[in-house]
Every structure is written in structure tokens, then in C-alpha cells.
Design a protein around this motif. Sequence first.
Motif, short mmCIF file in Angstrom:
data_model
loop_
_atom_site.label_atom_id
_atom_site.label_comp_id
_atom_site.label_asym_id
_atom_site.label_seq_id
_atom_site.Cartn_x
_atom_site.Cartn_y
_atom_site.Cartn_z
N VAL A 4 0.83 -1.20 0.00
CA VAL A 4 0.00 0.00 0.00
C VAL A 4 0.87 1.25 0.00
O VAL A 4 0.57 2.23 -0.69
N GLY A 5 1.96 1.23 0.75
CA GLY A 5 2.84 2.39 0.79
C GLY A 5 3.41 2.73 -0.57
O GLY A 5 3.46 3.90 -0.97
N VAL A 30 10.68 2.71 -9.70
CA VAL A 30 11.39 1.45 -9.48
C VAL A 30 11.01 0.93 -8.11
O VAL A 30 11.29 1.57 -7.09
N ASN A 31 10.35 -0.20 -8.07
CA ASN A 31 9.91 -0.83 -6.83
C ASN A 31 10.94 -1.84 -6.35
O ASN A 31 11.43 -2.65 -7.14
N THR A 32 11.27 -1.79 -5.07
CA THR A 32 12.15 -2.81 -4.50
C THR A 32 11.30 -3.96 -4.02
O THR A 32 10.69 -3.91 -2.95
N SER A 33 11.23 -5.00 -4.83
CA SER A 33 10.55 -6.22 -4.43
C SER A 33 11.60 -7.15 -3.82
O SER A 33 12.50 -6.68 -3.13
N SER A 34 11.52 -8.43 -4.04
CA SER A 34 12.47 -9.36 -3.45
C SER A 34 12.37 -10.71 -4.13
O SER A 34 11.30 -11.10 -4.61
N ILE A 35 13.47 -11.44 -4.13
CA ILE A 35 13.43 -12.82 -4.61
C ILE A 35 12.46 -13.65 -3.77
O ILE A 35 11.89 -14.63 -4.24
N ALA A 36 12.22 -13.19 -2.53
CA ALA A 36 11.25 -13.88 -1.67
C ALA A 36 9.87 -13.91 -2.30
O ALA A 36 9.12 -14.87 -2.12
N GLY A 37 9.54 -12.86 -3.04
CA GLY A 37 8.24 -12.80 -3.69
C GLY A 37 8.15 -13.64 -4.95
O GLY A 37 7.06 -13.83 -5.49
N VAL A 38 9.28 -14.14 -5.41
CA VAL A 38 9.32 -14.98 -6.61
C VAL A 38 9.32 -16.45 -6.24
O VAL A 38 8.59 -17.26 -6.83
N ALA A 70 4.82 -12.89 0.74
CA ALA A 70 3.53 -12.61 0.11
C ALA A 70 3.42 -11.15 -0.28
O ALA A 70 2.92 -10.82 -1.37
N SER A 71 3.90 -10.26 0.57
CA SER A 71 3.82 -8.83 0.26
C SER A 71 4.69 -8.47 -0.94
O SER A 71 4.32 -7.63 -1.77
N LYS A 72 5.83 -9.12 -1.06
CA LYS A 72 6.71 -8.82 -2.18
C LYS A 72 6.16 -9.42 -3.49
O LYS A 72 6.34 -8.84 -4.57
N GLY A 73 5.48 -10.56 -3.38
CA GLY A 73 4.80 -11.08 -4.56
C GLY A 73 3.71 -10.12 -5.02
O GLY A 73 3.53 -9.89 -6.22
N ALA A 74 2.99 -9.54 -4.07
CA ALA A 74 1.96 -8.57 -4.41
C ALA A 74 2.56 -7.33 -5.04
O ALA A 74 1.99 -6.76 -5.99
N MET A 75 3.71 -6.89 -4.55
CA MET A 75 4.36 -5.72 -5.13
C MET A 75 4.75 -5.97 -6.58
O MET A 75 4.61 -5.10 -7.44
N THR A 76 5.24 -7.17 -6.86
CA THR A 76 5.63 -7.50 -8.23
C THR A 76 4.42 -7.48 -9.16
O THR A 76 4.48 -6.95 -10.28
N THR A 77 3.30 -8.02 -8.71
CA THR A 77 2.09 -7.99 -9.51
C THR A 77 1.60 -6.56 -9.69
O THR A 77 1.17 -6.17 -10.79
N MET A 78 1.66 -5.75 -8.65
CA MET A 78 1.26 -4.35 -8.74
C MET A 78 2.12 -3.59 -9.74
O MET A 78 1.64 -2.69 -10.44
N THR A 79 3.38 -3.96 -9.83
CA THR A 79 4.27 -3.34 -10.81
C THR A 79 3.73 -3.52 -12.22
O THR A 79 3.71 -2.59 -13.03
#
Length: 267
Positions: A123-124, A146-154, A165-174
Motif C-alpha cells: 500500500v505504501g 522502481v519498486n524494491t521487491s524481493s526474490i522472496a516474492g518470486v 507474500a507482500s513482495k509477490g503482491a508488489m511485483t504484480t502491482m508493478t
Amino acid sequence: MTGRDFDGFTVVVTGASTGLGRAIAVETARRGAGLVVVNFANNAEDAEATARLIEAEGSRAVLVQGDVAQDADCRRIAQAADSTGRIDALFNNAGVTKFAPNHADLDAVDAEDFLRLYSVNVVGAFQMVRAARSLLEAAPQPGAVVNTSSIAGVVGNGSSVPYAASKGAMTTMTLSLARALAPRIRVNAICPGFIDTPWFGKAMDADRVDRLRSGAAAATPLKVASTAEDVAGAAVFLAAPASRHVTGETLLVDAGLHLGGASLSMR
């Protein structure tokens, strides 16, 4: 050649008091950014140190305290760039986690952990894009997010299930924002693996951090434990003119950790 490819740019970096955020902010200054807005949540002393490093590169730094989970704070952060009338690059780097590395222990996290992590990590970032949208669109070239996601989200590993889960969501939001905000704004993400920053020292003693660092190097095909500076270059590339035809991309910057082999343990 990169040289001064950010010459005159206005840059906003959230979570820039230490670690990757600081490295991104300093690298944009080194490459000619005229104004770098440094957001920090709590540690003013570290943020001031970041500002000094930016100014040593000949750029102007503006510090803005704020929690990106709060929409009003996001608007204040974006407004710090009003004097230039533009934002050329927004780096959504602020992030939090809950350290619960045993993902099988479902009682180690709860709904409040999910909500707090999503409020900052997802959300931020969304609120920052919304707050900065008009200034990003005012940039001479398409503004870059440029969003800082993570390999954790992959791959679903990392410090906790809510974090991954939050980093996976950030990647989809990208992807969603890249499609929705084109052609005036580009939106991309990086997915770092292990980064050797003070982040882990918040939850581990020095011996455990040393073991994690060694394990990270052993788990990657490149046999290295990445530093913030190693990863910052990739983030800055995605905001630079060299990537002007890149949007909706997720760049894994993990020294090859995603390729498999040894797993990275945080225990």
C-alpha cells in the motif's frame, strides 16, 4: 557509459536512511541528480548521514520523515519535489518485515503481521506512486518508478510468509501500474536476494549474521554475498535513460540465487 545520465534529475527514494535506499540515493547523486529527496521513517541521524553523502557528490538533499503506510506522509514526501516541478525517478524502497524464517510455523505470524507488512510494502508503494503521479508525468522524459521487491516474492522464501507474500503482491502491482500509467510513466521492479545491510542485525546477533552472510555466498552460483552498492546499480539502471524502453519488467538481482542449488537459511 553512465556518466552524468541523471544530470538535473529530481529523485525520490523512500527508506533511504541506510542500506539499499542510501546506496540508490548516493548513486543517483553521483550520476548528476540535482535534487534527491531522502525519506526515512525513524532514524534521523542515519538519514542525515545519507544527505551528507549526497551533497558530497554535488547534489542537493532534502530529508522528509514519514511512514509510507500513511497517505498524508506520502503526499508530503512527494511535495518535497514541488520546487523543481518534476520527479524523474521514484524509488519505492521502504520496506518492513517480521522475522519468522520457519515458514512451517504458522503460529509465528498473525493477521496483524500481514496487515502491517502489506501497509508498508504494498500500500505504501501504491500511495507513493499516486502522490507523485503528476510530478512524474511532468518529467521531460517518461517518469520512472522502481519498486524494491524481493526474490522472496518470486520463490516464496525469506524472512517470513507475510514478507514473501507482500513482495509477490508488489511485483504484480508493478505490472498493473506499468500498464495503467503508460506512456508517461514507466514502472519496473528489482528483486534482490541477500543484501549485506544492517537489516538483519535488527533480528540476529553478529554470529548469526556472519553465518547468514557465508551461507548466502555459498548458495549463489556467483559465490558472493551482495552489498547494497552491488544491487543499487540495477535499480538505478531501471530509472535511467538507458532503460527508456523498459516497463513492466522485474529484474532479479540475486547473484543467481533463484537458479536453485543450495538453499539460503536464516536460522
